[in-house]
Write a protein that holds these residues in place. Sequence first.
Motif, PDB file in Angstrom:
ATOM      1  N   ASP A  65      -4.941  61.469  34.758  1.00  0.00           N
ATOM      2  CA  ASP A  65      -4.791  61.098  36.251  1.00  0.00           C
ATOM      3  C   ASP A  65      -3.738  59.972  36.493  1.00  0.00           C
ATOM      4  O   ASP A  65      -4.049  59.824  37.689  1.00  0.00           O
ATOM      5  N   GLY A  66      -4.035  59.463  35.059  1.00  0.00           N
ATOM      6  CA  GLY A  66      -2.816  58.467  35.932  1.00  0.00           C
ATOM      7  C   GLY A  66      -3.498  57.055  35.740  1.00  0.00           C
ATOM      8  O   GLY A  66      -2.881  56.179  36.301  1.00  0.00           O
ATOM      9  N   LYS A  67      -4.895  56.993  34.750  1.00  0.00           N
ATOM     10  CA  LYS A  67      -5.693  55.530  35.275  1.00  0.00           C
ATOM     11  C   LYS A  67      -5.451  54.720  34.445  1.00  0.00           C
ATOM     12  O   LYS A  67      -6.287  55.529  33.375  1.00  0.00           O
ATOM     13  N   GLU A  68      -4.781  53.737  34.520  1.00  0.00           N
ATOM     14  CA  GLU A  68      -4.441  53.466  33.222  1.00  0.00           C
ATOM     15  C   GLU A  68      -5.872  52.916  32.860  1.00  0.00           C
ATOM     16  O   GLU A  68      -6.079  51.910  32.944  1.00  0.00           O
ATOM     17  N   SER A  69      -6.159  52.406  31.255  1.00  0.00           N
ATOM     18  CA  SER A  69      -7.556  51.892  30.723  1.00  0.00           C
ATOM     19  C   SER A  69      -7.360  50.959  29.760  1.00  0.00           C
ATOM     20  O   SER A  69      -6.579  50.870  28.978  1.00  0.00           O
ATOM     21  N   GLY A  70      -8.032  49.495  30.587  1.00  0.00           N
ATOM     22  CA  GLY A  70      -7.155  48.388  29.384  1.00  0.00           C
ATOM     23  C   GLY A  70      -7.939  48.169  27.876  1.00  0.00           C
ATOM     24  O   GLY A  70      -7.459  47.957  27.240  1.00  0.00           O
ATOM     25  N   ASN A  71      -8.609  49.278  27.984  1.00  0.00           N
ATOM     26  CA  ASN A  71      -9.766  49.910  26.751  1.00  0.00           C
ATOM     27  C   ASN A  71      -8.901  50.325  26.025  1.00  0.00           C
ATOM     28  O   ASN A  71      -9.317  51.933  25.578  1.00  0.00           O
ATOM     29  N   SER A  72      -7.862  50.149  24.765  1.00  0.00           N
ATOM     30  CA  SER A  72      -7.116  50.785  24.038  1.00  0.00           C
ATOM     31  C   SER A  72      -8.479  51.858  23.094  1.00  0.00           C
ATOM     32  O   SER A  72      -7.700  52.529  22.095  1.00  0.00           O
ATOM     33  N   ASN A  73      -9.260  51.581  22.221  1.00  0.00           N
ATOM     34  CA  ASN A  73      -9.998  51.644  21.161  1.00  0.00           C
ATOM     35  C   ASN A  73     -11.455  52.982  21.719  1.00  0.00           C
ATOM     36  O   ASN A  73     -12.325  52.686  21.528  1.00  0.00           O
ATOM     37  N   SER A  74     -11.028  52.774  23.814  1.00  0.00           N
ATOM     38  CA  SER A  74     -12.145  53.319  24.103  1.00  0.00           C
ATOM     39  C   SER A  74     -12.831  55.008  23.253  1.00  0.00           C
ATOM     40  O   SER A  74     -13.395  55.946  23.592  1.00  0.00           O
ATOM     41  N   THR A  75     -11.960  55.680  22.286  1.00  0.00           N
ATOM     42  CA  THR A  75     -12.015  56.875  22.340  1.00  0.00           C
ATOM     43  C   THR A  75     -12.676  56.404  20.682  1.00  0.00           C
ATOM     44  O   THR A  75     -12.480  57.547  20.208  1.00  0.00           O
ATOM     45  N   PRO A 113      -4.880  55.058  25.803  1.00  0.00           N
ATOM     46  CA  PRO A 113      -4.381  54.427  26.459  1.00  0.00           C
ATOM     47  C   PRO A 113      -3.753  53.260  25.643  1.00  0.00           C
ATOM     48  O   PRO A 113      -4.316  52.978  24.652  1.00  0.00           O
ATOM     49  N   ASN A 114      -2.597  53.027  25.970  1.00  0.00           N
ATOM     50  CA  ASN A 114      -2.197  51.425  25.941  1.00  0.00           C
ATOM     51  C   ASN A 114      -1.866  52.291  24.349  1.00  0.00           C
ATOM     52  O   ASN A 114      -2.023  50.263  23.210  1.00  0.00           O
ATOM     53  N   VAL A 115      -1.619  53.255  24.242  1.00  0.00           N
ATOM     54  CA  VAL A 115      -1.398  52.792  22.307  1.00  0.00           C
ATOM     55  C   VAL A 115      -0.353  54.018  22.368  1.00  0.00           C
ATOM     56  O   VAL A 115       0.021  55.328  22.587  1.00  0.00           O
ATOM     57  N   HIS A 116       1.175  53.356  22.088  1.00  0.00           N
ATOM     58  CA  HIS A 116       2.325  54.393  21.367  1.00  0.00           C
ATOM     59  C   HIS A 116       3.267  52.851  21.021  1.00  0.00           C
ATOM     60  O   HIS A 116       2.910  52.215  20.413  1.00  0.00           O
ATOM     61  N   GLY A 117       4.520  53.704  20.737  1.00  0.00           N
ATOM     62  CA  GLY A 117       5.339  53.324  19.830  1.00  0.00           C
ATOM     63  C   GLY A 117       4.508  53.253  18.510  1.00  0.00           C
ATOM     64  O   GLY A 117       4.302  53.073  18.277  1.00  0.00           O
ATOM     65  N   LEU A 118       5.087  51.809  17.697  1.00  0.00           N
ATOM     66  CA  LEU A 118       4.171  51.235  16.494  1.00  0.00           C
ATOM     67  C   LEU A 118       3.127  51.647  16.450  1.00  0.00           C
ATOM     68  O   LEU A 118       2.703  51.740  15.395  1.00  0.00           O
ATOM     69  N   SER A 119       2.322  51.195  17.369  1.00  0.00           N
ATOM     70  CA  SER A 119       1.029  50.681  17.286  1.00  0.00           C
ATOM     71  C   SER A 119       0.299  52.979  16.951  1.00  0.00           C
ATOM     72  O   SER A 119      -0.580  53.017  17.003  1.00  0.00           O
ATOM     73  N   ARG A 157      -1.632  53.644  14.199  1.00  0.00           N
ATOM     74  CA  ARG A 157      -3.186  55.036  14.730  1.00  0.00           C
ATOM     75  C   ARG A 157      -2.830  56.627  13.557  1.00  0.00           C
ATOM     76  O   ARG A 157      -4.155  57.107  12.728  1.00  0.00           O
ATOM     77  N   SER A 158      -1.765  56.713  13.820  1.00  0.00           N
ATOM     78  CA  SER A 158      -1.439  58.320  13.245  1.00  0.00           C
ATOM     79  C   SER A 158      -1.539  58.515  11.819  1.00  0.00           C
ATOM     80  O   SER A 158      -1.838  59.634  10.906  1.00  0.00           O
ATOM     81  N   LYS A 159      -1.268  57.348  10.745  1.00  0.00           N
ATOM     82  CA  LYS A 159      -1.147  57.188   9.858  1.00  0.00           C
ATOM     83  C   LYS A 159      -3.068  57.052   9.355  1.00  0.00           C
ATOM     84  O   LYS A 159      -3.317  57.147   8.510  1.00  0.00           O
TER      85      LYS A 159
END
Length: 300
Positions: free
Chosen positions: A283-293, A183-189, A193-195
């Motif tokens: 399910d399409g429900k965005e979470s505000g916590n991008s570090n939840s994984t 969630p909330n991680v795409h593009g440059l972020s 994260r990939s690196k």
Amino acid sequence: MELSVKTIVKSSLREFLFITLIFILLLSFYQIQFISNLMVLVILVADQYEKSLPLLNHYVRTCFIYNFIYLVFFLIFYLLSTTAMIFTIASHYVSKPISCVFILFAIPGLSKRILITFLYALPLMIGAYVANFAFFYLVDIIPKLNNVTAIMFATIYIIFVTGVDVYIIAFWNLANVISALEPNVHGLSAMKRSKQLLQGKTLVSIFLVLVYLLATSVILFIAGLIMVTNIHIIVRILLFAFCVIIMAGVNFVALIGQSILYYACKSYHNQVIAKEVLYAHLDGKESGNSNSTEGDNMEA
């Protein structure tokens, strides 16, 4: 990985067949058609170079237009295939019931995130291709060097450029999975994260990409020969269709592999994938916590 692929495919066989027939077959067709048309262009340029410049320009313009169209469709179906495969495997991971309809509805939201990451990675890929084409310019310089120096220069350059290309492909593919699943991680972020995730698994990812490139290169070379060889049209169509089917199988395994690599990297870095968060995200429900994984351990 072989066991993982078999387990995943058996768990959602109908959905994977759907993805293969609707997306991956067309992806493979445009992938082969793009390279085959490029080989035809090279042969036409070589044949007409000393004969007629206006005719050569016409051939080049025509082939360029066709290749541009093939490339656009290839990228579209790559995006759709990648998104559908990532969603299906992630649904299997969190034990989320899925169907072909669910996959189609999930694609628009997830593919948008992957597209944004692709646009961020595009300059890197363009730079890699420019470096590849620069080698052909250097071919004029190499003969002026002595044999040993020329061979050493060409070898070092090819190894370096190939290594960079392979790393960029591995880096980008992992960023695609991150963009779709976190969630909330795409593009440059997602690229950052990939690196981070590739650290410690870089050689494994490079090896997997090299195996994929080797397999696809052989198929594309054979398909290119089929297109330029003087054989009966029915035989050509059948052989070309066979190449498309084989390429679809290779792409199928590769698309599964990039998701498995993501889970392997998370496990290697002891990062927990919160299944309830991932379930809600699918399910399409965005979470505000991008570090939840992130966490201490992951159940693989």
